[in-house]
Design a protein around this motif. Structure first.
Motif, PDB file in Angstrom:
ATOM      1  N   ILE A  36       2.529 106.979 -26.096  1.00 46.71           N
ATOM      2  CA  ILE A  36       2.049 107.090 -27.101  1.00 46.71           C
ATOM      3  C   ILE A  36       3.298 106.894 -28.413  1.00 46.71           C
ATOM      4  CG2 ILE A  36       1.570 108.832 -29.526  1.00 46.71           C
ATOM      5  CD1 ILE A  36      -0.082 110.523 -26.742  1.00 46.71           C
ATOM      6  N   ILE A  37       3.007 105.787 -29.337  1.00 42.35           N
ATOM      7  CA  ILE A  37       4.263 105.225 -30.191  1.00 42.35           C
ATOM      8  C   ILE A  37       4.204 106.145 -31.930  1.00 42.35           C
ATOM      9  CG2 ILE A  37       5.391 103.678 -31.314  1.00 42.35           C
ATOM     10  CD1 ILE A  37       4.447 101.929 -28.583  1.00 42.35           C
ATOM     11  N   ILE A  38       5.017 106.952 -32.398  1.00 42.71           N
ATOM     12  CA  ILE A  38       4.856 107.648 -32.972  1.00 42.71           C
ATOM     13  C   ILE A  38       6.136 106.671 -34.044  1.00 42.71           C
ATOM     14  CG2 ILE A  38       5.493 109.535 -35.000  1.00 42.71           C
ATOM     15  CD1 ILE A  38       4.565 111.588 -32.387  1.00 42.71           C
ATOM     16  N   GLY A  39       5.339 106.050 -35.254  1.00 41.79           N
ATOM     17  CA  GLY A  39       6.767 105.101 -35.503  1.00 41.79           C
ATOM     18  C   GLY A  39       6.580 105.506 -37.531  1.00 41.79           C
ATOM     19  N   ASP A  40       7.464 104.585 -38.035  1.00 45.51           N
ATOM     20  CA  ASP A  40       7.772 104.727 -39.528  1.00 45.51           C
ATOM     21  C   ASP A  40       6.692 103.169 -40.133  1.00 45.51           C
ATOM     22  OD1 ASP A  40       8.332 104.168 -42.344  1.00 45.51           O
ATOM     23  OD2 ASP A  40       9.934 105.730 -41.908  1.00 45.51           O
ATOM     24  N   LEU A  41       5.549 103.144 -41.538  1.00 47.94           N
ATOM     25  CA  LEU A  41       5.164 102.698 -41.843  1.00 47.94           C
ATOM     26  C   LEU A  41       5.683 101.540 -42.508  1.00 47.94           C
ATOM     27  CD1 LEU A  41       1.511 104.656 -42.907  1.00 47.94           C
ATOM     28  CD2 LEU A  41       1.901 103.021 -41.803  1.00 47.94           C
TER      29      LEU A  41
END
Length: 609
Positions: A36-41
């Motif tokens: 799972i990747i949590i990234g900044d837009l």
């Protein structure tokens, strides 16, 4: 020594609802493989990884308050993992289901998590997100259930909320409404009825804002509208082709509005005063079939992912598009850095493309194809600052320009069984290593080629828009205008000379021509039968031509030059009555082109009125 994952590009595009916008409005959540990747837009370098799965993640969901994530995977070890968004750590691991998880959803208040197993597992579980305990379970309905969503609380006949939670799931030709009694720990399914004869296969669901209607997307490209009061399909609305892949409800002050994505690559907005009056409002088409769709917390944008690996941020108001990221959707067969360059690398993928990536912003600078998709794909690649070389499964070697992506050359049948490695030498499956001499032009030659290409492009643009050169260089524009003026003046002089020449020739012919349209008398030499026959035929033709113009009526001559034909016609008829002669040219242009035109007009007016 250990290797840590720094950045990942793309997501599991073959699974639906795998990419989401976070409720905080600045982050996104997606699954790549089993991570799972949590990234900044806004910042492509900002990524956090949640690792805990040992196989591909098939479904991913975000809680409504944004504090939790839930993910499920495929395979025998099909666990459901609950994650904390704040700490990016695992909260719970639910191991009750096997073989695979098809769908997950949080309840509207995030108190419960519902999990639907695949067609082999055939079970549905509800977990308490606080106590991490099983609240209820039941046999799967329908089988399989490929989509599940939360629908608030169950309402009684007077549409008042009860104490039971409501969920909806779909799959195949059926839609089920799940009622959860969390006090008794009971979970019951209720089938949705159909008042029409049409049979549809349902793939996605979405409630209206007030939970009074449920919309279901089908594989035939239409949307079914279901009234929750009686759980019956009310009507069908055709939206797109290729099937409805996903849909979301966008909140509005009055009426109903949905954004729908289809298997034909279209994004459609449907709106109306009520769910029964929905009509298409606008539509756009993207690069390929769409799968995942997520609504921003302020409902201003949606995040859509296509099967070709491209993610788009789309404004829900006017459907304006902003690409967010892109990746090759096929399997990767090779990754290689350019020689001596650490911020650019190459990938070979199963969709037939060799991509050159920039590690500074993780975008694809070049995409070079090795042939039609499905027929051949690259197996290995290498490159320098000037060229890219790749070998394909059909045994061919390709070379491209590293700056423009232009195909420089290719070698057919370079290897048997496909080229499996490339590093200035090429190896193949037939256990051979072949060394090739590269006579591709060097850096200096390439710069010269680039300059010539730029000159050709500028020349092409100037042809399409002559004002470009004038804007870029005023003196050049002035010289160009002077040349045009000189050419126009020379052309007018040539036309005037030709007109004078023509007028002189006409006058000479008029002096030679006998009175018009009189029957020719036989000459002394025309005494043979053949000559007499020819004379009779000529006289008959003259009489026939004379009848055409002697008939009473009006004659309009369009596009006369010097009015010589009009004068001849007046001579035949003996009068100018009913004859109207017109010219395309104006008075000044007529005098310039035909010097005898004024004389012809004067003769017509004086002799024939």
């Amino acid at each position: 020594m250990s290797i840590e994952l720094e950045h990942a590009i793309g997501c599991n595009v073959e699974f639906k609802r795998i990419c989401h916008l976070h409720p905080n409005g600045k982050d996104y959540v997606k699954a790549v493989g089993g991570v799972i990747i949590i990234g900044d837009l806004e910042d492509p370098h900002e990524q956090v990884f949640c690792q805990g799965h040992d196989d591909f993640i098939t479904c991913l969901t975000v809680s409504h308050n944004g504090q939790m994530l839930a993910s499920g995977q495929q395979g025998q070890n099909a666990d459901v993992l609950l994650w904390s968004f704040e700490t990016k750590s695992q909260l719970a691991c639910f191991q009750e289901q096997d073989h695979g998880i098809d769908a997950l959803a949080f309840s509207h208040d995030d108190r419960f998590l519902i999990s639907c197993g695949d067609i082999v597992d055939q079970r549905v579980f509800v977990y308490d997100t606080s106590s991490r305990l099983i609240m209820a379970w039941a046999q799967l309905s329908p089988k399989p259930s490929i989509c599940v969503i939360a629908g608030g609380m169950v309402r009684d006949i007077k549409r008042r909320d009860t104490q039971e939670y409501q969920f909806a799931s779909c799959g195949g030709k059926n839609i089920s409404m799940w009622h959860l009694d969390h006090v008794r720990g009971e979970l019951a399914a209720h089938q949705v009825g159909n008042a029409f004869k049409q049979v549809r296969e349902y793939v996605c669901l979405a409630y209206t804002q007030d939970y009074e209607y449920l919309l279901a997307g089908t594989t035939t490209g239409d949307v079914a509208v279901i009234l929750m009061k009686n759980r019956v399909v009310q009507n069908f609305l055709a939206v797109c082709g290729g099937g409805v892949a996903n849909l979301v409800c966008t909140p509005v002050a009055s009426g109903t509005r949905f954004v729908v994505v289809g298997g034909d690559g279209t994004v459609t907005v449907i709106a109306g005063s009520s769910p029964l009056d929905l009509r298409e409002e606008r539509q756009v088409r993207l690069d390929g079939p769409l799968t995942s769709l997520s609504l921003a917390p302020d409902a201003a944008e949606v995040l859509a992912v296509s099967t070709l690996g491209t993610s788009y941020l789309i404004r829900s108001k006017d459907l304006s598009i902003r690409p967010h990221s892109q990746v090759s959707p096929g399997a990767l067969y090779d990754v290689a850095y350019l020689a001596g360059i650490s911020d650019h690398f190459l990938t070979c993928s199963g969709d037939g493309l060799v991509a050159l990536w920039d590690a500074n912003d993780y975008t694809a600078k070049l995409r070079c194809g090795v042939g039609a998709p499905g027929r051949a794909h690259p197996l290995a690649a290498c490159g320098t600052e000037d060229i890219i070389v790749a070998g394909a499964t059909d045994g061919r070697l390709f070379c491209w320009d590293c700056n423009m992506g232009q195909n420089l050359w290719h070698i057919d049948n370079a290897h048997k069984g496909g080229a499996t490695s490339a590093l200035c030498v090429a190896a193949c499956r037939a256990e051979e290593i072949r060394v090739w001499e590269l006579k591709t032009c060097g850096a200096q030659d390439r710069k010269q080629i680039k300059k010539e290409k730029e000159k050709k492009q500028q020349k092409r643009k100037r042809k399409q828009d002559p004002d470009i050169e004038e804007n870029a260089n005023p003196l050049a524009g002035l010289r160009k205008w002077q040349k045009k003026a000189l050419r126009a003046e020379e052309k007018d002089q040539k036309e005037a000379a030709q007109a004078r020449k023509t007028a002189a020739a006409v006058k000479a012919e008029q002096k030679k021509v006998p009175p018009p349209l009189e029957d020719a008398a036989p000459s002394e030499g025309a005494k043979t039968p053949a000559a007499k026959k020819e004379l009779r035929m000529r006289n008959a033709q003259l009489r026939q031509n004379r009848k055409l113009y002697e008939e009473p009526g009006r004659i309009l001559l369009v596009g006369e030059g010097n009015f010589s034909f009009g004068r001849a016609l007046c001579q035949v008829r003996g009068s100018g009555e009913g004859i109207y002669a017109t010219a395309f040219d104006g008075e000044a242009s007529l005098k310039r082109k035909y010097a005898d035109a004024p004389q012809m007009r004067q003769e017509i007016e004086e002799d024939f009125g």
